[in-house]
Design a protein around this motif. Sequence first.
Motif: not given
Length: 186
Positions: A151-158
Motif C-alpha cells: 500500500r505505501s509503495s503504491d502511494m509513494m510511486v504516485i
Amino acid sequence: MSTNFEDEPPLLEELGIDFDKIKQKTISVLNPLKKVTKDMIYSPGNDGEPIADSDMAGPILIALMLGGAMLLRGKVHFGYIYGVGLVGCGSLWLVMTLMSQKGLDIYQTSSILGYCLLPMVLLAFFSAFFTATGHVMTVLTVVTVAWCTMRSSDMMVIAMDVQNEKALVAYPIGLFYACFALISVF
C-alpha cells in the motif's frame, strides 16, 4: 477592546484536521484490493492545483494505537515506535527524494508511511489477544509486512510520479515495516 469570535473558523479546520480525509485514507489502506488514486495523496488547493496532503493527525493516532496494542502485552515501546518512525521516515524521505525527479515533502512521506502502518496495528492487537504457534505468527507477520509495503509503495510511486520503479521503492519501505513487525511481535 472587543474580539469577535463568531468570524473565526473552527479549531479543527484551523489546525488542518479533516476527519473525513482521515477516514478515507484509513479505508484505502485497509482495503488492499482498491486501486490507489491521486486524490488519496493530494488535496485540491485554492487555485485548483493539487497540493500534497500532509496530514499528520492520522499517523500520530495510528502510532498511539500501535503503542496501546503493545501495552496490552505489557510492553512499553512508545519510545521505540517514535524512534524507529522518526529515523525511518527521515531516511526514506531522503531516499525517495533522491529517486524522484520533482522531490517529495517530508510531511507527505511521513503521512503515507504512518497511514500504511495500520495493518501493523492489527497484527499487534492479534498477537496481544491470541496465542499463535510460531509458524502461524510468522506467516501473519510476513503477510502484514507485505500488505503495509504494497500500500505505501503504491502511494509513494504516485506521489513521486515515477513509473516502473515500484520494486525499487518497495525494498526500503519493506525494511522499514519489518522493523515495526519485529517490535510488534517480539
